[in-house]
Motif scaffolding. Structure first.
Motif, PDB file in Angstrom:
ATOM      1  N   PRO A  67       0.787  -1.233   0.000  1.00 28.52           N
ATOM      2  CA  PRO A  67       0.000   0.000   0.000  1.00 28.52           C
ATOM      3  C   PRO A  67       0.821   1.286   0.000  1.00 28.52           C
ATOM      4  O   PRO A  67       0.510   2.224  -0.731  1.00 28.52           O
ATOM      5  CB  PRO A  67      -0.844  -0.113   1.270  1.00 28.52           C
ATOM      6  N   THR A  68       1.868   1.333   0.772  1.00 32.49           N
ATOM      7  CA  THR A  68       2.661   2.559   0.862  1.00 32.49           C
ATOM      8  C   THR A  68       3.410   2.831  -0.432  1.00 32.49           C
ATOM      9  O   THR A  68       3.352   3.939  -0.984  1.00 32.49           O
ATOM     10  CB  THR A  68       3.656   2.471   2.037  1.00 32.49           C
ATOM     11  N   LEU A  69       4.120   1.828  -0.949  1.00 33.56           N
ATOM     12  CA  LEU A  69       4.846   2.009  -2.204  1.00 33.56           C
ATOM     13  C   LEU A  69       3.886   2.207  -3.371  1.00 33.56           C
ATOM     14  O   LEU A  69       4.154   2.993  -4.272  1.00 33.56           O
ATOM     15  CB  LEU A  69       5.780   0.824  -2.478  1.00 33.56           C
ATOM     16  N   ALA A  70       2.759   1.484  -3.361  1.00 34.49           N
ATOM     17  CA  ALA A  70       1.775   1.642  -4.435  1.00 34.49           C
ATOM     18  C   ALA A  70       1.262   3.076  -4.475  1.00 34.49           C
ATOM     19  O   ALA A  70       1.158   3.669  -5.555  1.00 34.49           O
ATOM     20  CB  ALA A  70       0.621   0.663  -4.245  1.00 34.49           C
ATOM     21  N   ASP A  71       0.950   3.656  -3.329  1.00 37.89           N
ATOM     22  CA  ASP A  71       0.505   5.062  -3.283  1.00 37.89           C
ATOM     23  C   ASP A  71       1.561   5.978  -3.891  1.00 37.89           C
ATOM     24  O   ASP A  71       1.255   6.852  -4.699  1.00 37.89           O
ATOM     25  CB  ASP A  71       0.225   5.501  -1.842  1.00 37.89           C
ATOM     26  N   ALA A  72       2.796   5.772  -3.499  1.00 41.01           N
ATOM     27  CA  ALA A  72       3.880   6.642  -3.970  1.00 41.01           C
ATOM     28  C   ALA A  72       4.133   6.465  -5.469  1.00 41.01           C
ATOM     29  O   ALA A  72       4.280   7.444  -6.210  1.00 41.01           O
ATOM     30  CB  ALA A  72       5.155   6.353  -3.180  1.00 41.01           C
ATOM     31  N   ILE A  73       4.170   5.233  -5.933  1.00 43.21           N
ATOM     32  CA  ILE A  73       4.413   4.957  -7.355  1.00 43.21           C
ATOM     33  C   ILE A  73       3.274   5.505  -8.203  1.00 43.21           C
ATOM     34  O   ILE A  73       3.495   6.209  -9.193  1.00 43.21           O
ATOM     35  CB  ILE A  73       4.602   3.443  -7.594  1.00 43.21           C
ATOM     36  N   LEU A  74       2.046   5.182  -7.818  1.00 37.95           N
ATOM     37  CA  LEU A  74       0.894   5.608  -8.625  1.00 37.95           C
ATOM     38  C   LEU A  74       0.704   7.114  -8.590  1.00 37.95           C
ATOM     39  O   LEU A  74       0.231   7.707  -9.567  1.00 37.95           O
ATOM     40  CB  LEU A  74      -0.359   4.866  -8.183  1.00 37.95           C
ATOM     41  N   ASP A  75       1.085   7.746  -7.499  1.00 36.61           N
ATOM     42  CA  ASP A  75       1.031   9.200  -7.442  1.00 36.61           C
ATOM     43  C   ASP A  75       1.910   9.800  -8.535  1.00 36.61           C
ATOM     44  O   ASP A  75       1.562  10.795  -9.148  1.00 36.61           O
ATOM     45  CB  ASP A  75       1.490   9.682  -6.066  1.00 36.61           C
ATOM     46  N   ARG A  76       3.028   9.180  -8.801  1.00 38.71           N
ATOM     47  CA  ARG A  76       3.965   9.683  -9.817  1.00 38.71           C
ATOM     48  C   ARG A  76       3.557   9.281 -11.236  1.00 38.71           C
ATOM     49  O   ARG A  76       3.909   9.944 -12.185  1.00 38.71           O
ATOM     50  CB  ARG A  76       5.375   9.176  -9.507  1.00 38.71           C
ATOM     51  N   ILE A  77       2.810   8.190 -11.374  1.00 36.75           N
ATOM     52  CA  ILE A  77       2.436   7.694 -12.690  1.00 36.75           C
ATOM     53  C   ILE A  77       1.062   8.205 -13.147  1.00 36.75           C
ATOM     54  O   ILE A  77       0.909   8.701 -14.253  1.00 36.75           O
ATOM     55  CB  ILE A  77       2.421   6.144 -12.715  1.00 36.75           C
ATOM     56  N   VAL A  78       0.069   8.068 -12.316  1.00 36.20           N
ATOM     57  CA  VAL A  78      -1.325   8.192 -12.753  1.00 36.20           C
ATOM     58  C   VAL A  78      -1.863   9.618 -12.748  1.00 36.20           C
ATOM     59  O   VAL A  78      -2.568  10.022 -13.675  1.00 36.20           O
ATOM     60  CB  VAL A  78      -2.231   7.288 -11.885  1.00 36.20           C
ATOM     61  N   HIS A  79      -1.537  10.416 -11.773  1.00 32.99           N
ATOM     62  CA  HIS A  79      -2.254  11.669 -11.558  1.00 32.99           C
ATOM     63  C   HIS A  79      -2.024  12.749 -12.606  1.00 32.99           C
ATOM     64  O   HIS A  79      -2.884  13.591 -12.809  1.00 32.99           O
ATOM     65  CB  HIS A  79      -1.984  12.196 -10.146  1.00 32.99           C
ATOM     66  N   GLN A  80      -0.912  12.725 -13.288  1.00 33.53           N
ATOM     67  CA  GLN A  80      -0.674  13.715 -14.332  1.00 33.53           C
ATOM     68  C   GLN A  80      -0.533  13.026 -15.685  1.00 33.53           C
ATOM     69  O   GLN A  80       0.244  13.447 -16.527  1.00 33.53           O
ATOM     70  CB  GLN A  80       0.565  14.544 -14.020  1.00 33.53           C
ATOM     71  N   SER A  81      -1.292  11.972 -15.891  1.00 42.77           N
ATOM     72  CA  SER A  81      -1.130  11.180 -17.103  1.00 42.77           C
ATOM     73  C   SER A  81      -2.299  11.383 -18.061  1.00 42.77           C
ATOM     74  O   SER A  81      -3.353  11.888 -17.695  1.00 42.77           O
ATOM     75  CB  SER A  81      -1.022   9.700 -16.744  1.00 42.77           C
ATOM     76  N   HIS A  82      -2.083  10.979 -19.274  1.00 40.93           N
ATOM     77  CA  HIS A  82      -3.128  10.903 -20.285  1.00 40.93           C
ATOM     78  C   HIS A  82      -3.427   9.420 -20.446  1.00 40.93           C
ATOM     79  O   HIS A  82      -2.516   8.628 -20.686  1.00 40.93           O
ATOM     80  CB  HIS A  82      -2.653  11.482 -21.620  1.00 40.93           C
ATOM     81  N   LYS A  83      -4.692   9.052 -20.295  1.00 42.72           N
ATOM     82  CA  LYS A  83      -5.071   7.644 -20.390  1.00 42.72           C
ATOM     83  C   LYS A  83      -5.837   7.410 -21.685  1.00 42.72           C
ATOM     84  O   LYS A  83      -6.736   8.162 -22.022  1.00 42.72           O
ATOM     85  CB  LYS A  83      -5.924   7.251 -19.191  1.00 42.72           C
TER      86      LYS A  83
END
Length: 109
Positions: A67-83
């Motif tokens: 959970p902790t690493l997933a939050d950190a990784i996805l924060d860097r990948i998903v939130h400013q992305s184009h899907k």
């Protein structure tokens, strides 16, 4: 111990475009999750990353299995992305069907 691995991670982080193809096919261990976080952290806001996956984005957190690493990784990948979600049959399946239709044996790769 000689710094080779650290230099490799830094060189990956510096490429202009990083492509992670077939994301989520194999489970990541703790060390791999930590390395991914380090790479994504070094790239965020400065370099481009393309991720292709058959695993829906809403399952990525569970896939990362920390959970902790997933939050950190996805924060860097998903939130400013184009899907871009693609719909339809697999292109490979269509190629086999088209080849079979004209009487040829399908290619097996």
């Amino acid at each position: 111990a000689d710094g080779t691995f650290t230099r490799k991670l830094q060189s990956i982080a510096k490429v202009d475009l990083l492509i992670l193809d077939d994301w989520g096919l194999h489970p990541l261990n703790q060390e791999e999750r930590s390395d991914l976080l380090e790479i994504m952290d070094d790239r965020v806001g400065t370099k481009s990353t393309i991720i292709t996956s058959q695993l829906p984005v809403e399952h990525w957190h569970e896939y990362l299995n920390d959970p902790t690493l997933a939050d950190a990784i996805l924060d860097r990948i998903v939130h400013q992305s184009h899907k871009i979600k693609l719909k339809g049959e697999s292109m490979r399946k269509q190629e086999v069907e088209n080849t079979t239709e004209i009487g040829k044996k399908p290619k097996v790769s």
